[in-house]
Design an enzyme around this catalytic site. Sequence first.
Site, short mmCIF file in Angstrom:
data_model
loop_
_atom_site.label_atom_id
_atom_site.label_comp_id
_atom_site.label_asym_id
_atom_site.label_seq_id
_atom_site.Cartn_x
_atom_site.Cartn_y
_atom_site.Cartn_z
CE LYS A 159 -4.15 -1.92 0.32
NZ LYS A 159 -5.23 -1.66 -0.65
CD GLU A 170 -9.92 4.34 0.85
OE1 GLU A 170 -9.73 5.56 0.69
OE2 GLU A 170 -9.24 3.46 0.28
CB SER A 203 -0.22 -7.95 -1.31
OG SER A 203 -1.11 -8.72 -0.53
C1 PLP Z 1 -1.75 -6.97 2.43
C2 PLP Z 1 -2.90 -6.56 1.59
N1 PLP Z 1 -3.08 -7.15 0.40
C3 PLP Z 1 -4.11 -6.83 -0.39
C4 PLP Z 1 -5.06 -5.89 -0.01
C5 PLP Z 1 -6.21 -5.63 -0.91
O1 PLP Z 1 -6.14 -4.42 -1.59
P1 PLP Z 1 -5.79 -4.35 -3.14
O2 PLP Z 1 -6.71 -5.28 -3.84
O3 PLP Z 1 -6.02 -2.93 -3.50
O4 PLP Z 1 -4.38 -4.74 -3.31
C6 PLP Z 1 -4.91 -5.23 1.21
C7 PLP Z 1 -5.88 -4.21 1.65
O5 PLP Z 1 -5.94 -3.74 2.72
C8 PLP Z 1 -3.80 -5.59 2.03
O6 PLP Z 1 -3.62 -5.01 3.23
#
Ligand code: PLP
Lengths: 254, 393
Positions: free
Chosen positions: B89, B111, B377
């Site tokens: 993020k 948000e 992620s």
């Molecule tokens: C570690 C992590 N992966 C994925 C997401 C999902 O968001 P996005 O689909 O925008 O990557 C989040 C959202 O809070 C997250 O914290």
Amino acid sequence: MNRIDALFQSDQKNLLNIYFTAGFPERDSTLKIIQELDNAGVDLIEIGMPYSDPLADGPTIQESGSMALKNGFTLDLLFEQLQQVRSITNKPLILMGYLNQLMQYGLEAFCQQAQACGIDGLIIPDMPLDLYAHQYQSIIEAHGLHSIFLITPRTPDARIRKVDTLSKGFIYMVADSSITGKKGGISEKQVEYFERINAMNLNTPRLIGFGISDHATFSTACNYAQGAIIGSAFIRHLDAGNVVADFVKMVRGE
Amino acid sequence: MNYGVDEHGFYGEFGGAFIPEMLWANVEELRSKYLDIMYSDSFQKAFKDLLQHYVGRPTPLYYAERLSAKYQTKIYLKREDLCHTGAHKVNNTIGQILMAKRLGKKRIIAETGAGQHGVATATVCALMGLPCIVYMGAVDIERQAPNVARMKMLGAEVRAAESGSKTLKDATNEAIRDWINHPEDTHYIIGSVVGPHPYPDMVARFQSVISEEMKWQLKQVEGREHPDYILACVGGGSNAAGAFYHYIDDERVQLIAAEAAGLGVDSGETAATSAIGTNGIIHGSRTLLMQTEDGQIVEPYSISAGLDYPGIGPMHADLISRGRAKAYSITDAEALESTLELSRLEGIIPALETSHAFACLPKMDLKPDEILIINLSGRGDKDLNTYMTAFEL
Ligand SMILES: Cc1ncc(COP(=O)(O)O)c(C=O)c1O
């Protein structure tokens, strides 16, 4: 002639447009409220179509919508309720809601139903101007419906001119940079904005809305436009279980 | 290459800017300036500098040997969990805070769902000395307590969204309303590739550093830039957008999006948007979303707060609808199982969101010489409470 046009051509001043949420406070209170607003002498009636995610609205209108949805509100139910509406009022009737509601109902079907009930106009705040001109305008107008667009203190002049050509019936002049339901008076800065718009000599008449809640704000707004729109303050009045006519008297200063 | 977005902000039939007039001036200001600002030399220099020295980029592309052995294929992990603040993020918030400064904004709102984006926003606001207000669903405040504490330590104000389902969708509504009420001085840092144009495109561009790095990193170890598959979880879709970005036009690469099925796609308790969603409008964008026949937005459910969103970024709606990306629906239970698997096989505790991407592995028909990249992620620290309950620790 569309009832909104007829009203504005009569050159009346101090037009009062009241917004209320369909299906609130009770599932079947829609017609009763319209009847009472008509009896109390309001000039236009705006019927809000409850929506789960009303971006332009503040907590008062959102909560009334949530309540209506819990009460079992659907668009089909609304159109069923409105079938008889022309036997109880001749006032201009406007539906207010969000584009996703029209998309899912089907634009054509929605317009047919609205026309059959005797609706005069639509306010869809998240309808993009360009897309309206390219995709939606012809269908909506073919059903005798006026689309009413918004301007705000931050809408640039060129865009206001465009709204002036697209908005039918009147332009909804948002009084302040805010969502609905803000309380308090009208500032000097707002008055400057009202005067700036008046000096543009637009072709379309205007009603001022957002933050109009009582006699003082209503009469100030009426000094700068043909009239004003009240929503959240009326919903709060209904929510407290008060009589519709008393609200209209209070606003008119009677 | 424009990666699919046209000048009106549409990806095929999805995208655009369906916003009330009260937001128009804000969005138009951003739309008319974002590309010029982003691609100015001074911006690029500041952005790259912070990504390297503050975020810790490039993040490793790590060959996961034991996981590969288990699935009889070659699996690389793109370690976004090693970014400062623990998830991808921050790539976006670094970009947007620099954007906000160049737009002359003095106040930041955001948000958040899982709290990762809120923490990443609070972090960059502390870094730049700007006041920060984060809207978070009341339900999420409960289930992501450590991140709420982090945001507060970083000096942000966390405001509870009490409307609707009290989760990410409602936090987003509240942030948008705040922006309507503070149009002049405030920049809204959206946390995913959602919202009105130009947000999806801007956020995707900031996150695209992920696939930019993958290309040269994979080339170094495998002698080629493209894997056979890229897997990522999709809430709004920002980590997936970043991981897919530079491969979107490369048909050799199969793009896999993992969605949260909650208790099951047909259970009524799900967030599997592409599986049960239909074309509609949410948060200013035309996309796939979960809704009733009457167009009322349905409240989603997932064990993972970051995937608990009834829509999907318009870019992904387009990629999935035209078959360019394939979506898998992953249940809470499957995600939890993958969490433990990755922890035990590789010594990495992933975020619950991320676990959904790993849970695609058993569902795929993989061959030994194929190369996969899974976008890792985020890390699992924020989910410890959930893990303690689920695994009876
Ligand atoms: C570690 C992590 N992966 C994925 C997401 C999902 O968001 P996005 O689909 O925008 O990557 C989040 C959202 O809070 C997250 O914290």
